[in-house]
Design an enzyme around this catalytic site. Structure first.
Site, PDB file in Angstrom:
ATOM      1  NE  ARG A 191      38.986  49.732  33.964  1.00 37.65           N
ATOM      2  CZ  ARG A 191      40.124  49.070  34.160  1.00 37.65           C
ATOM      3  NH1 ARG A 191      41.240  49.716  34.368  1.00 37.65           N
ATOM      4  NH2 ARG A 191      40.145  47.758  34.139  1.00 37.65           N
ATOM      5  CD  GLU A 246      44.476  35.425  34.470  1.00 38.71           C
ATOM      6  OE1 GLU A 246      45.069  36.367  35.045  1.00 38.71           O
ATOM      7  OE2 GLU A 246      43.284  35.490  34.158  1.00 38.71           O
TER       8      GLU A 246
END
Length: 176
Positions: A63, A100
């Site tokens: 993006r 994560e």
């Protein structure tokens, strides 16, 4: 037509439980599809950086590849992509970072920047700052004069700005 930042915020689509349950995803593509929102984003970011001497805008896949070239054009600067491994054709340098569940890596062409460049790193959203921090460290390996960091959206409660050193100015257009 001049829009307020509140109008831009209202134009962002919120998608609950994407990409995983418990995450509220802010979809900036709704800003990009509206020509007035797109122009306003371009105008706001141009005003933020027009006097900074930016020579290269560096966008993070994917993006960051939307507003990055628009901003580069407005600032009369070049555009440089930071990509995931295996996507750039010439010699690269890379930076890995923890996520994560495991690690990720970003790459840039080894000859993309030099010590004469003033760099604006751009991405759509600042959450915890991991990806942009890695991108920033990657850019710094090429020793530009100065590095600025910009996001369309900052999720303030996640305190992502805290991962950046005092030598980097971090700004966002919208804060949620």
């Amino acid at each position: 037509m001049i829009m307020s930042k509140e109008t831009l915020i209202k134009s962002i689509r919120e998608i609950p439980d994407f990409p995983i349950p418990g995450i509220l995803f802010y979809d900036v593509t709704t800003l990009f599809k509206d020509p007035w929102c797109l122009q306003e984003l371009s105008n706001i970011m141009f005003e933020m950086y027009k006097d900074k001497g930016i020579t290269k805008v560096v966008g993070i896949e994917s993006r960051g590849f939307i507003m990055g070239p628009i901003l580069a054009t407005r600032l009369n600067a070049g555009f440089i992509p930071i990509r995931k491994p295996g996507k750039l054709p010439a010699e690269v340098i890379e930076e890995s970072y923890d996520k994560e569940y495991g690690t990720d890596t970003v790459q840039i062409h080894k000859d993309a920047l030099d010590e004469n460049d003033v760099v604006l790193l751009h991405d759509d959203l600042l959450a915890t700052g991991g990806t942009m921090k890695a991108a920033c460290e990657l850019v710094k390996k090429l020793k530009p004069k100065k590095v600025y960091v910009n996001f369309i959206i900052e999720l303030k409660d996640l305190n992502g700005k805290s991962v950046f050193g005092d030598d980097v100015e971090v700004e966002s257009v919208l804060t949620l």
